[in-house]
Design an enzyme around this catalytic site. Structure first.
Site, mmCIF file in Angstrom:
data_model
loop_
_atom_site.group_PDB
_atom_site.id
_atom_site.type_symbol
_atom_site.label_atom_id
_atom_site.label_comp_id
_atom_site.label_asym_id
_atom_site.label_seq_id
_atom_site.Cartn_x
_atom_site.Cartn_y
_atom_site.Cartn_z
ATOM 1 N N LEU A 73 53.009 59.962 -34.719
ATOM 2 C CA LEU A 73 54.326 60.113 -34.007
ATOM 3 C C LEU A 73 54.975 61.637 -33.946
ATOM 4 O O LEU A 73 56.087 61.783 -33.771
ATOM 5 C CB LEU A 73 55.438 58.905 -34.370
ATOM 6 C CG LEU A 73 55.066 57.639 -34.032
ATOM 7 C CD1 LEU A 73 55.942 56.782 -34.277
ATOM 8 C CD2 LEU A 73 54.887 57.530 -32.398
ATOM 9 N N SER A 74 54.147 62.475 -34.801
ATOM 10 C CA SER A 74 54.503 63.997 -34.971
ATOM 11 C C SER A 74 55.669 64.160 -35.886
ATOM 12 O O SER A 74 56.563 65.018 -35.494
ATOM 13 C CB SER A 74 54.907 64.381 -33.280
ATOM 14 O OG SER A 74 53.754 64.501 -32.631
ATOM 15 N N TYR A 108 39.029 65.069 -35.787
ATOM 16 C CA TYR A 108 39.800 65.881 -34.801
ATOM 17 C C TYR A 108 39.285 67.167 -34.303
ATOM 18 O O TYR A 108 38.886 67.513 -33.123
ATOM 19 C CB TYR A 108 41.225 65.926 -35.454
ATOM 20 C CG TYR A 108 42.054 66.580 -34.195
ATOM 21 C CD1 TYR A 108 42.794 65.933 -33.365
ATOM 22 C CD2 TYR A 108 42.492 68.017 -34.130
ATOM 23 C CE1 TYR A 108 43.666 66.556 -32.418
ATOM 24 C CE2 TYR A 108 43.214 68.502 -33.070
ATOM 25 C CZ TYR A 108 43.823 67.853 -32.172
ATOM 26 O OH TYR A 108 44.804 68.461 -31.424
ATOM 27 N N ASP A 161 52.637 68.241 -29.683
ATOM 28 C CA ASP A 161 53.695 67.442 -30.462
ATOM 29 C C ASP A 161 54.792 68.580 -30.317
ATOM 30 O O ASP A 161 55.999 67.853 -30.486
ATOM 31 C CB ASP A 161 52.814 67.523 -31.925
ATOM 32 C CG ASP A 161 51.816 66.740 -31.749
ATOM 33 O OD1 ASP A 161 51.421 66.159 -30.658
ATOM 34 O OD2 ASP A 161 50.932 66.575 -32.809
ATOM 35 N N SER A 183 55.257 65.871 -38.331
ATOM 36 C CA SER A 183 55.029 67.211 -38.899
ATOM 37 C C SER A 183 55.510 68.328 -38.009
ATOM 38 O O SER A 183 56.300 69.060 -38.597
ATOM 39 C CB SER A 183 53.461 67.635 -39.242
ATOM 40 O OG SER A 183 52.997 66.379 -39.744
#
Ligand code: GLA
Length: 391
Positions: free
Chosen positions: A128-129, A224, A175, A131
């Site tokens: 959910l971002s 990723y 994000d 960072s």
């Protein structure tokens, strides 16, 4: 917890740490993607939304170029000079603040020191971002203390640069863009090539619900970067076949079909997913305001199937969660969210069925996995900004 309760807790801890009151508060929200997995670094489209969970930083300016930063979520405090910004492996969360400082300075912005205390309501490592929200909140703080102008898109780009170059995670723009530019009560249709976006309304009967598998994920893991590299490789192959192809954004399914027999199977799979996912973003943006349940359900189902079979970012916990979501009362559509490999998923649910949906999903997922999931409705909150208190 209300905002008043939250800020009271922060003030208390702030006084213990630094003495006195914070004089500046900034916030940056988390995000959830409603459609468009891994399309951002292919310069494609994403339908994204801020969530009403955010990272707050309460601060007090300092005369010198010294920053003291603490967190109410994670152990440890750190004091560092803006003239000595080095990555600190012992307190990884501080690198988001330091990274933003380093990138802003390198871009020519004058920074001021501060005493700061962070409090976040965004769950960590769940897609959910959290960072990006810390990066964007830090940039907002430096901007406000410095008194210089910076538009939100530029802020998002510099925060992405901090994550890529200082923290070392090769993420796209999604994000940071959502956190900096996102809008209250709207989803955002983001064009990742032109860095432009359009606010989209969501039909009032549709509630966005986060379903956190709590199967841990790490974005720094090699999957990723591997997906990113595979997409770049696929775009390179396709460019040999079709003039003008720079990224997978430029390729149609028909063009892919022409070259597919000569391409490695993995390139075809990754490319097909990205091309179709881009189309689904544009299709969902068209039907979201009107709430066409049939179309929303179909697009979400296709997105999840593609993520599982073509992009291969699903894990067993996500499939179990998908079954739990799709059998829930009032569900309209459900799919993966974030980078995949566990973390959160997202469902569109009829507003009046939300309590029953939450109960059902938690029970069904627990029965199958013994894991206590977190299932909760979210709504689009304002993008990053200074927080002012009335009264
Ligand atoms: C992570 C990255 C984003 C994006 C998504 C997948 O959240 O930080 O840039 O690539 O994964 O859509």
């Amino acid at each position: 917890m209300t905002l008043t309760e939250r800020t009271a807790l922060i003030r208390e801890q702030f006084a213990r740490l630094y003495g006195g009151e914070p004089t500046l508060w900034v916030q940056a929200p988390g995000r959830v993607d409603l459609m468009g997995s891994h399309t951002d670094y292919n310069q494609g489209y994403v339908l994204t939304m801020t969530i009403d969970r955010n990272t707050l930083i309460a601060a007090q300016p300092r005369q010198h170029r010294q920053v003291a930063i603490g967190s109410m979520n994670v152990e440890g405090n750190l004091s560092f000079s803006l003239d000595d910004l080095r990555c600190d492996p012992a307190l990884p969360w501080t690198n988001f603040v330091k990274g933003v400082a380093a990138i802003l300075q390198a871009a020519g912005y004058a920074l001021h020191g501060f005493n700061g205390l962070i409090h976040s309501t965004i769950p960590f490592s769940s897609g959910l971002s959290s960072s990006a929200a810390l990066e964007v909140a830090s940039a907002m703080l430096f901007k406000t203390l410095g008194g210089w102008p910076m538009d939100p898109v530029q802020m998002a780009l510099l925060c992405q640069k901090a994550e890529n170059e200082f923290v070392g995670v090769n993420c796209g723009i999604l994000d940071q863009y959502t956190s900096a530019v996102g809008q209250a009560n709207h989803a955002v249709l983001l064009d990742c090539r032109h860095l432009t976006s359009e606010a989209m309304s969501i039909h009032p009967d549709l509630q966005v619900v986060i379903c956190d598998t709590r199967a841990r994920r790490e974005l720094t893991g090699c999957e990723y970067s591997e997906r990113r590299a595979q997409c770049e490789e696929a775009a390179d192959y396709l460019a040999q076949c079709h003039a003008g192809v720079k990224t997978l954004r430029d390729v149609s399914l028909e063009q892919l079909a022409v070259c597919a027999p000569d391409l490695p199977e993995v390139s075809v799979k990754r490319a097909r997913f990205i091309i179709e996912e881009n189309q689904r973003v544009l299709a969902l943006a068209k039907v979201l305001p009107g709430g066409d349940a049939g179309q929303i359900g179909r697009l979400c189902a296709e997105s999840f199937a593609g993520a599982r079979d073509l992009y291969e970012i699903s894990v067993p916990a996500m499939e179990t969660m998908m079954d739990a979501m799709l059998s829930g009362p009032g569900v309209i559509g459900a799919r993966q969210a974030g980078a995949g490999f566990g973390g959160c998923m997202v469902a569109f649910v009829r507003r009046n069925s939300v309590p029953n949906f939450v109960q059902h999903v938690q029970a069904a997922y627990h029965a199958a996995t013994q894991i206590e999931s977190r299932v909760y409705p979210v709504s689009a909150a304002p993008g990053a900004g200074v927080v002012t208190f009335s009264g």
